[in-house]
Design a protein around this motif. Structure first.
Motif, PDB file in Angstrom:
ATOM      1  N   ILE A   5      13.084  -1.342   0.589  1.00 48.36           N
ATOM      2  CA  ILE A   5      13.489  -0.475   1.939  1.00 48.36           C
ATOM      3  C   ILE A   5      14.885  -1.390   2.009  1.00 48.36           C
ATOM      4  O   ILE A   5      14.883  -2.837   2.202  1.00 48.36           O
ATOM      5  CB  ILE A   5      12.846  -0.769   3.341  1.00 48.36           C
ATOM      6  CG1 ILE A   5      11.540  -0.239   2.883  1.00 48.36           C
ATOM      7  CG2 ILE A   5      13.682  -0.364   4.346  1.00 48.36           C
ATOM      8  CD1 ILE A   5      11.114   0.936   3.874  1.00 48.36           C
ATOM      9  N   SER A  15      19.049  -2.304   3.361  1.00 50.94           N
ATOM     10  CA  SER A  15      19.585  -2.183   4.529  1.00 50.94           C
ATOM     11  C   SER A  15      21.163  -1.582   4.212  1.00 50.94           C
ATOM     12  O   SER A  15      21.825  -2.256   3.234  1.00 50.94           O
ATOM     13  CB  SER A  15      19.989  -3.264   5.371  1.00 50.94           C
ATOM     14  OG  SER A  15      18.693  -3.891   5.514  1.00 50.94           O
ATOM     15  N   HIS A  28      18.706  -7.901   3.941  1.00 51.21           N
ATOM     16  CA  HIS A  28      17.904  -6.934   3.359  1.00 51.21           C
ATOM     17  C   HIS A  28      16.569  -7.246   3.534  1.00 51.21           C
ATOM     18  O   HIS A  28      16.059  -8.302   4.262  1.00 51.21           O
ATOM     19  CB  HIS A  28      18.086  -6.756   1.832  1.00 51.21           C
ATOM     20  CG  HIS A  28      19.418  -6.175   1.469  1.00 51.21           C
ATOM     21  ND1 HIS A  28      19.844  -6.114   0.164  1.00 51.21           N
ATOM     22  CD2 HIS A  28      20.474  -5.581   2.230  1.00 51.21           C
ATOM     23  CE1 HIS A  28      21.117  -5.434  -0.087  1.00 51.21           C
ATOM     24  NE2 HIS A  28      21.359  -5.146   1.371  1.00 51.21           N
ATOM     25  N   LEU A  40      11.751  -2.672  11.767  1.00 50.79           N
ATOM     26  CA  LEU A  40      12.834  -2.539  10.664  1.00 50.79           C
ATOM     27  C   LEU A  40      13.107  -1.040  10.397  1.00 50.79           C
ATOM     28  O   LEU A  40      14.235  -0.547  10.029  1.00 50.79           O
ATOM     29  CB  LEU A  40      12.822  -3.719   9.797  1.00 50.79           C
ATOM     30  CG  LEU A  40      13.035  -5.136  10.094  1.00 50.79           C
ATOM     31  CD1 LEU A  40      12.709  -6.078   8.997  1.00 50.79           C
ATOM     32  CD2 LEU A  40      14.414  -5.246  10.939  1.00 50.79           C
ATOM     33  N   ARG A  41      11.755  -0.643   9.818  1.00 49.29           N
ATOM     34  CA  ARG A  41      12.065   1.027   9.235  1.00 49.29           C
ATOM     35  C   ARG A  41      12.556   1.894  10.089  1.00 49.29           C
ATOM     36  O   ARG A  41      13.012   2.909   9.632  1.00 49.29           O
ATOM     37  CB  ARG A  41      10.460   1.004   8.727  1.00 49.29           C
ATOM     38  CG  ARG A  41      10.243   0.631   7.409  1.00 49.29           C
ATOM     39  CD  ARG A  41       8.557   0.763   7.196  1.00 49.29           C
ATOM     40  NE  ARG A  41       8.134   0.369   5.865  1.00 49.29           N
ATOM     41  CZ  ARG A  41       6.851   0.251   5.496  1.00 49.29           C
ATOM     42  NH1 ARG A  41       6.044  -0.079   6.374  1.00 49.29           N
ATOM     43  NH2 ARG A  41       6.855  -0.096   4.168  1.00 49.29           N
ATOM     44  N   PRO A  56      16.819   0.965   9.369  1.00 49.62           N
ATOM     45  CA  PRO A  56      16.937   0.062   8.224  1.00 49.62           C
ATOM     46  C   PRO A  56      18.188  -0.094   7.902  1.00 49.62           C
ATOM     47  O   PRO A  56      18.975   0.232   7.050  1.00 49.62           O
ATOM     48  CB  PRO A  56      16.277   0.686   7.112  1.00 49.62           C
ATOM     49  CG  PRO A  56      16.278   2.151   7.527  1.00 49.62           C
ATOM     50  CD  PRO A  56      16.115   2.248   8.957  1.00 49.62           C
ATOM     51  N   THR A  57      18.906  -0.939   8.900  1.00 49.43           N
ATOM     52  CA  THR A  57      20.179  -1.631   8.606  1.00 49.43           C
ATOM     53  C   THR A  57      20.328  -3.046   8.512  1.00 49.43           C
ATOM     54  O   THR A  57      19.375  -3.679   9.144  1.00 49.43           O
ATOM     55  CB  THR A  57      21.191  -0.961   9.696  1.00 49.43           C
ATOM     56  OG1 THR A  57      20.817  -1.470  10.889  1.00 49.43           O
ATOM     57  CG2 THR A  57      21.215   0.552   9.751  1.00 49.43           C
ATOM     58  N   VAL A  77      18.321  -6.034  10.722  1.00 51.91           N
ATOM     59  CA  VAL A  77      17.592  -7.082  10.242  1.00 51.91           C
ATOM     60  C   VAL A  77      18.170  -8.560  10.854  1.00 51.91           C
ATOM     61  O   VAL A  77      17.394  -9.297  11.014  1.00 51.91           O
ATOM     62  CB  VAL A  77      17.620  -7.008   8.767  1.00 51.91           C
ATOM     63  CG1 VAL A  77      17.080  -8.301   8.277  1.00 51.91           C
ATOM     64  CG2 VAL A  77      17.009  -5.876   8.161  1.00 51.91           C
TER      65      VAL A  77
END
Length: 255
Positions: A9, A11, A168, A221-222, A225-226, A230
């Motif tokens: 995943i 970002s 990330h 976060l999902r 997801p940027t 984060v």
């Protein structure tokens, strides 16, 4: 060995084209300064670590068999230092994501190798095995599982040709430490709050600190997801954990 869930995943969208930028040293100057058996990148990382730790306290664990020789290890090794800053912890730093050895062409690159090395700060865990330091002193609770985790992340980068940057994140398909009752099931990346980065003759190296995150934090976060999200999570952690130390027994969740 910890296995990594490879549907990383990430970002934001990332351009994986290596940026090339001339720096002060020319290839001719590089060749005049170094010999083929030198390791200027390695020496520069050691120099950065030497500003923080006594070199005599370093415990270095080389790879068992490097991928270039047919093995599974993509890092050349990982060094561990004991730190009493904040909560007493182990500070791990990888060698092998950047260009460590003699390479005149690297003097023309903005970044060395993949542009970073992994770092991680870990509270000693009672189930981790003992090891020995260079003077044969017994070192309790050495986090070899974290070395395996770094090796797996390195393998992902080398095979996928996609690298990590600050903020990330990536899930694992198991607890960070296998067969362990822990809430931590993923990793977020942040700039190492002490090491930061360093310029080497082979280009710039940033130290990316791995921070253990829980399933709840991972799910949060999902949803967005940027890198900004984060960083928001990391900033919440920094309020009471400025060194971003990972504790397998952490119960507190930040979202």
């Amino acid at each position: 060995m910890v296995k990594i869930c490879y549907n990383i995943i990430r970002s934001d969208k990332v351009d994986y084209t290596v940026t090339k930028k001339k720096i002060k040293m020319t290839t001719q100057e590089y060749e005049a300064m170094f010999e083929e058996d030198d390791a200027p990148g390695w020496d520069a990382i050691e120099g950065a670590l030497g500003k923080i730790y006594d070199p005599a306290s370093e415990r270095h664990y080389p790879s068992q068999l490097h991928a270039s020789l047919g093995g599974d290890d993509y890092l050349d090794g990982v060094s561990i230092f004991d730190s009493v800053e904040g909560v007493p912890h182990r500070h791990l730093v990888s060698f092998g994501m950047s260009e460590l050895y003699y390479d005149p062409q690297s003097s023309q690159d903005e970044f060395s190798g993949w542009g970073f090395e992994f770092s991680m700060r870990i509270v000693p865990f009672a189930d981790d095995p003992d090891s020995k330091s260079g003077d044969d002193t017994v070192v309790p609770y050495e986090p070899f599982w974290a070395i395996s985790l770094m090796q797996n992340l390195a393998k992902y980068v080398y095979n996928s040709k996609k690298w990590f940057k600050a903020y990330h994140f990536i899930p694992t398909n198991s607890p960070l430490r296998l067969n362990t009752d822990t809430k931590l099931v993923g990793v977020a990346f942040a700039p190492d709050p002490v090491l930061g980065g360093t310029d080497t003759p082979n280009g710039r190296v940033e130290f990316l600190q791995m921070v253990g995150i829980t399933q709840r934090e991972l799910d949060w976060l999902r949803k967005d997801p940027t890198t900004q999200r984060v960083e928001k999570l990391i900033n919440m952690m920094r309020k009471d954990n400025p060194l971003l130390i990972t504790d397998l027994q952490r119960e507190k969740e930040y979202v």
